[in-house]
Design a protein around this motif. Structure first.
Motif: not given
Length: 354
Positions: A260-288
């Motif tokens: 997991a990761s956070g992209n943060i500016h303290p006391n402001r709106v910040s963004l949080f994202e898992p760090v893996h890629g989008s792996a398009p070939k596995y999208a929608g297959l219920n395996v991620a």
């Protein structure tokens, strides 16, 4: 009520974000403290349909939220990944999210590739400078496509940028009762930019006499992370080196699907994202593997000051792992949705004391 903007993105980002949202909704229900979740379709589909990455006014609009949850970006139909760069880097730079926060925490020793390591021996954080360095796109190409071609990429390090990330690392350590901060650079080769890191690190360290400050060249850091990860509590480094060593750290905790990761500016709106890629070939297959996204939701809650809810989400993930309710990449048999359901079940389960 806290407001969260949700950007599922592309590929498996859509799949895992759905499970993270389920976890957020469950913990809000369990705690009785509501969250408002609004979804935005920023990603490849929108870009291919409209030519827009972030629409006009998007940054100002997103500033109205308390946090942003992002899935993953990347689609083979956009070969240059322009939309991904515009959205992710646009948010990082546009919102000045100068802290990249990467906890490296092993939740179960069976996930670690290092022989004999206990969970408590892999538990540290990396702070990566997130708005400068080689990632700002300063440079150019001269005589492209000829035998005399020259490519230049500038490494930007400002006093302000270096100092604020180093200060954040020390302040984080002090607030958590931690006593060791390591700064990693390559100042023996990068004698201008990383000399600045050296000088600022020494100056800030002097303000925190109760915290042991230590320097490691980045190649030595990589070796020591494998040799003995238990020696680390807080690591702070530049943008590129942070990008590399945090992925090494992710492997120590079970792979990118657990990170997991956070992209943060303290006391402001910040963004949080898992760090893996989008792996398009596995999208929608219920395996991620959705654990990284769910743990990212826990980081988001921590950032919002909802510490108990954050711990509840993380504890639910730990319980699922220890009881074998995991996706196939971790040796289990469950699909993405079923793992998410198991996490929700743990979140909503009465505590033993109840």
């Amino acid at each position: 009520m806290k407001r969260i903007a949700v950007i599922p993105g592309d590929g498996i980002g859509i799949d895992v974000t759905r499970e993270a949202v389920k976890a957020l909704e469950a913990v809000a229900k369990a705690s009785g403290r509501a969250l408002k979740l609004d979804s935005y379709d920023y990603g490849a589909e929108r870009y291919l349909r409209t030519g827009e990455t972030l629409p006009p006014g998007a940054l100002e609009h997103l500033k109205e939220y308390d946090a942003i949850l992002l899935g993953a970006l990347g689609d083979p139909r956009v070969p240059d990944m322009r939309h991904a760069a515009d959205i992710l880097l646009g948010l990082r730079f546009g919102l000045d999210l100068y802290v990249n926060y990467r906890p490296i925490r092993l939740l179960d020793e069976r996930l670690c590739p290092l022989k004999g390591r206990k969970a408590a021996e892999v538990d540290f954080v990396v702070f990566r400078e997130n708005t400068e360095g080689l990632y700002v796109g300063v440079g150019g190409i001269f005589k492209k496509g000829t035998p005399d071609e020259i490519a230049v990429q500038e490494d930007i390090n400002t006093r302000k940028g270096v100092e604020r990330i180093i200060r954040h690392a020390f302040e984080f350590a002090a607030s958590r009762g931690l006593t060791r901060v390591v700064m990693s650079d390559k100042s023996n080769v990068l004698t201008y930019g990383h000399d600045l890191w050296q000088r600022v690190f020494r100056a800030v360290a002097e303000e925190h006499p109760g915290i042991e400050s230590r320097h490691l060249y980045v190649d030595a850091l990589a070796m020591q992370m494998i040799k003995d990860p238990s020696q680390f509590q807080v690591i702070v480094t530049c943008n590129m080196f942070g990008d590399i060593v945090t992925d090494l750290g992710a492997q120590l905790q079970g792979g990118l699907g657990m990170a997991a990761s956070g992209n943060i500016h303290p006391n402001r709106v910040s963004l949080f994202e898992p760090v893996h890629g989008s792996a398009p070939k596995y999208a929608g297959l219920n395996v991620a593997n959705p654990f990284g996204a769910v743990l990212t939701a826990a980081l988001l809650l921590e950032h919002l000051g909802r510490t108990e809810e954050s711990r509840r989400v993380e504890s639910a993930v730990v319980s699922c792992i220890r009881t074998g309710r995991t996706p196939k990449e971790l040796g289990g048999e469950l699909g993405t949705r079923e793992v998410g359901d198991a996490v929700v079940g743990e979140i909503l389960a009465p505590s033993p004391a109840a």
